[in-house]
Scaffold this active site. Sequence first.
Site, PDB file in Angstrom:
ATOM      1  N   ARG A   1      38.091  33.703  29.447  1.00 26.51           N
ATOM      2  CA  ARG A   1      39.116  34.704  29.179  1.00 26.51           C
ATOM      3  C   ARG A   1      40.171  34.178  28.212  1.00 26.51           C
ATOM      4  NH1 ARG A   1      42.142  35.238  32.963  1.00 26.51           N
ATOM      5  NH2 ARG A   1      41.155  33.901  34.518  1.00 26.51           N
TER       6      ARG A   1
ATOM      7  N   LYS B   1      38.066  41.378  34.899  1.00 26.05           N
ATOM      8  CA  LYS B   1      39.401  40.980  35.307  1.00 26.05           C
ATOM      9  C   LYS B   1      40.461  41.935  34.754  1.00 26.05           C
ATOM     10  CE  LYS B   1      39.474  37.462  38.175  1.00 26.05           C
ATOM     11  NZ  LYS B   1      38.233  36.876  38.551  1.00 26.05           N
TER      12      LYS B   1
ATOM     13  N   HIS C   1      43.229  38.624  45.083  1.00 29.58           N
ATOM     14  CA  HIS C   1      42.260  37.802  44.343  1.00 29.58           C
ATOM     15  C   HIS C   1      41.595  36.869  45.347  1.00 29.58           C
ATOM     16  CE1 HIS C   1      41.285  34.690  41.004  1.00 29.58           C
ATOM     17  NE2 HIS C   1      40.298  35.546  41.158  1.00 29.58           N
TER      18      HIS C   1
ATOM     19  N   SER D   1      40.295  30.353  39.754  1.00 28.17           N
ATOM     20  CA  SER D   1      38.944  30.173  39.235  1.00 28.17           C
ATOM     21  C   SER D   1      38.401  28.774  39.555  1.00 28.17           C
ATOM     22  CB  SER D   1      38.969  30.382  37.727  1.00 28.17           C
ATOM     23  OG  SER D   1      37.669  30.338  37.236  1.00 28.17           O
TER      24      SER D   1
ATOM     25  N   LYS E   1      35.863  30.499  45.885  1.00 28.27           N
ATOM     26  CA  LYS E   1      35.809  31.842  46.485  1.00 28.27           C
ATOM     27  C   LYS E   1      34.366  32.344  46.594  1.00 28.27           C
ATOM     28  CE  LYS E   1      38.389  33.795  43.359  1.00 28.27           C
ATOM     29  NZ  LYS E   1      38.599  32.569  42.555  1.00 28.27           N
ATOM     30  N   THR E   2      33.652  32.287  45.470  1.00 27.42           N
ATOM     31  CA  THR E   2      32.278  32.804  45.453  1.00 27.42           C
ATOM     32  C   THR E   2      31.362  31.935  46.310  1.00 27.42           C
ATOM     33  OG1 THR E   2      32.647  33.700  43.239  1.00 27.42           O
ATOM     34  CG2 THR E   2      30.353  33.455  43.936  1.00 27.42           C
TER      35      THR E   2
ATOM     36  N   ASP F   1      35.324  38.194  45.060  1.00 24.07           N
ATOM     37  CA  ASP F   1      36.444  37.929  44.139  1.00 24.07           C
ATOM     38  C   ASP F   1      37.631  38.899  44.201  1.00 24.07           C
ATOM     39  OD1 ASP F   1      37.272  36.136  41.938  1.00 24.07           O
ATOM     40  OD2 ASP F   1      37.176  37.918  40.694  1.00 24.07           O
TER      41      ASP F   1
ATOM     42  N   ARG G   1      27.743  31.397  33.759  1.00 20.09           N
ATOM     43  CA  ARG G   1      27.975  32.385  34.812  1.00 20.09           C
ATOM     44  C   ARG G   1      26.756  33.246  35.080  1.00 20.09           C
ATOM     45  NH1 ARG G   1      33.111  33.182  37.520  1.00 20.09           N
ATOM     46  NH2 ARG G   1      34.597  31.935  36.352  1.00 20.09           N
TER      47      ARG G   1
END
Length: 664
Positions: free
Chosen positions: A183, A328, A347, A365, A369-370, A384, A449
Site C-alpha cells: 500500500r 483497505k 482491524h 500487518s 491476525k490471519t 482482518d 499474498r
Amino acid sequence: MADNGEFSFTNKAAGMNLVDRSRLPRIHTHVNKNGICHDDSAQPVKAQTIDELHSLQKKKSAPTTPIKDSSNASTFSVISDEERQKLQLQSISASLASLTRETGPKLVKGDPARKSETPRVAHHHHDYFTPTISVSDSALKFTHVLYNLSPAELYEQAIKYEHGSFITESGALATLSGAKTGRSPRDKRVVKDETTAEELWWGKGSPNIEMDEHTFLVNRERAVDYLNSLDKVFVNDQFLNWDPEHRIKVRIVSARAYHSLFMHNMCIRPTPEELEDFGTPDFTIYNAGQFPCNRYTHYMTSSTSIDLNLARREMVILGTQYAGEMKKGLFGVMHYLMPKRNILSLHSGCNMGKDGDVALFFGLSGTGKTTLSTDHNRLLIGDDEHCWSDNGVSNIEGGCYAKCIDLSREKEPDIWNAIKFGTVLENVVFDEHTREVDYTDKSVTENTRAAYPIEYIPNAKIPCVGPHPKNVILLACDAFGVLPPVSKLSLAQTMYHFISGYTALVAGTEEGIKEPQATFSACFGAAFIMLHPTKYAAMLAEKMQKYGATGWLVNTGWSGGRYGVGNRIKLSYTRRIIDAIHSGSLLDANYTKTEVFGLEIPIELEGVPSDILNPINTWEDKAAYNATLLKLAGLFKKNFEVFASYQIGTDNKLTEEILAAGPN
Ligand SMILES: Nc1ncnc2c1ncn2[C@@H]1O[C@H](COP(=O)(O)OP(=O)(O)O)[C@@H](O)[C@H]1O
Ligand SMILES: C=C(OP(=O)(O)O)C(=O)O
Ligand SMILES: [Ca+2]
Ligand SMILES: [Mn+2]
C-alpha cells in the site's frame, strides 16, 4: 518378449519397426451411401461445421442483472432479460459518466474479442445513449463491460491479456501487482468539506491527508476517461458486512481481470437473486490501476493517488495496481459509516470455538491476525476486518488475504490448501515448467499474498457472524524482544495498548519499509481509521465492559534478544498460548507482574517452556535487556503524549486509569 500374441510388440532387431503393423487387427468400417467412412462406436455430433461444434460446448445462462429501479418494482418480475440488461448497462453507464458529459459512455456487455456481440448489442443501445454535447471520438466509442464474471472467465481474461498471469501447479492464478507491491499510505487523500472537516480526524498522526472537492473531480475524471478509453472494463457488484441489517453495496470498476478476481474473492459474493435486486451501489471504486495521476494536479506528491470522497461515496485509484489498496480503502469507508450507526469497526481477525466463545485478534500487518485466526480447531469468522454491534460480531469481507512468505504446508495447512483454483497469488516466484511455487523466494517482494474466498478454509463459519467476544487479543510483533509472549491485561491496560497500537512493522506491506522497525498505529489500524482514535477506544471499552471480555497482549515477535540477535517466537508456542486463552485455562493460571510495563504474566503454560514466559530469562545480556526495555517504554510514553489530553468516552475514572496503565 514372446512372439505368441496378436498384439505383441517387437523390438528384437535393431532398425525394425517397433510395431509390426501387419499383425494388428484391422478397424472395420463400412461405407455408407454417401461414400463416407464412419467409426460407429458413438453417435455422430450434431454439427455440420467446426463453429457449430464449438457452439454446442457452452450452455446459455441467463444474464444476471443488478438493476431494480424502486419506481417500477412491481413490474420488475415481468420485465424481459433484454430490458434488465438495458437497465443494468444504464446504471453502469451512469457510474462511468464523465462529469462534463452528463451521460455515460456507450456500453456493451461482453468480451470484445467475441466480435459478433458488438453490432447486435450496439444496435439496441444506440437510441438511448445519445451524447448531449458535441461528438468526440470518445463519445463514438463503445466500452465493453465484463460484469461480475466468474473465476473461470476471469482466469481466461487474465491469462490471455495480462502479462505475468499464470496458473500455478495447485491451480491458483499467479499475478504481478506491478511496480507497487504494498500500500501507499502517503498517497491517500480525503476530501475535506464542511462535514468531514468536523467529523474526521485531521492533523498530526492522522491518515487523512486533505484534498478539495475540485481536485477529487479532476482525478475522478482522469480515472473515468482512462477506463472509458479501454476496450473493456471489469465491473463487480458485491456486498460488505455479513450483518444483513448493515450490509453495504459496493461497485468496483477496474481495468484488470486480476483486480476483478481479487475483489470477487475479498468482498461478499451476491447470489444471482441478490444481484437482480442490487440497484444503485452505496459506494463505488474507480480503479485506474497503472494509469498515473498528473503531477500538475494540486495536492499530488507522486504519480500515485488514492482519493476518498465520502460525500459522493466514491474512491479513485490512480498509479498503483496493488489490489490491497481497494480492500483497505473500503475498510476505511466502513470505519466512517459503521460508527455513525454505533457499530465498532475493528482491524482484527475473529474466530469462534465449538461452544460459541468468540475471540478477536487485533494487530498491524504481519503480526498474525490471519495466521492465528485460521485455526483448525475453531470456526473462522474472518481474518482482518470486523464489526461489533449490539447483535455481536460480523465479518466485513467474504475472503482472506494471507501473507505467503515462507508459507509451509506443515505449519499453516489450512492456508496452504486454500491456494487452489480461484485463489489470486500475488508476486510469488514459481518454477517455469512445473509451476510449483517457491514460497521462500523474495525476488519480487517480501509481501507475497494469497487472496481466497473464506469458504476455501474448511471450518469457516458461514454466514460469518458470531456472538459477543469473550477474549480480545492484542497482537504485537515486538522487534525489541522485551515484551512477554503473553500478558493478561486489565481493561485500562487493554485500552492503553489498543490506543498505542504498537508493533514492529514487518517489511513489505507498506512501500519503502525494508527492515522491521518499531511503530505505533492507533487502534492497530491508524492507516484506516477515519475518526479520532479515542472514539473507537471508547466504544471498545464500553463493549468489553458490557459483555465481560478479557484483554490479552501477545508478542508474536522476538525472544532471546532484539531483531538480529534473538529469534521470532515459534509459531507452535504462540498457538499453545492462544489455545490456553480460548480454553479459559490461562485465566486461572498463577501470575507475576513485570517491571516497567506492569504486565501480568503467567508462571506456567502447558506446551510452552516456562523460561520463555518472562523475556529477561531469554536474554544473555541482562544489561542490554534492561536498556532495551527502558528504550521501548520511552517510545510508548512519547507516543502516548498526544492522547494524554483526551477523554475516553464519558468515564473520567477509566480515562485516568488508562493514562496510568502504560509503562512507568
Ligand atoms: N509466533 C508467530 N505468531 C504468528 N505469526 C508468526 C509467528 N512466527 C512467524 N509468523 C509468521 O508471521 C506472519 C503473520 O502474518 P499474518 O498472519 O498474515 O499477519 P496479519 O494478518 O496480521 O497481517 C505469517 O507469515 C506467519 O507465518
Ligand atoms: C492488506 C493488508 O492487511 P494485513 O497485512 O493486515 O493482512 C495491509 O495492511 O495492506
Ligand atoms: Ca492490516
Ligand atoms: Mn492478514
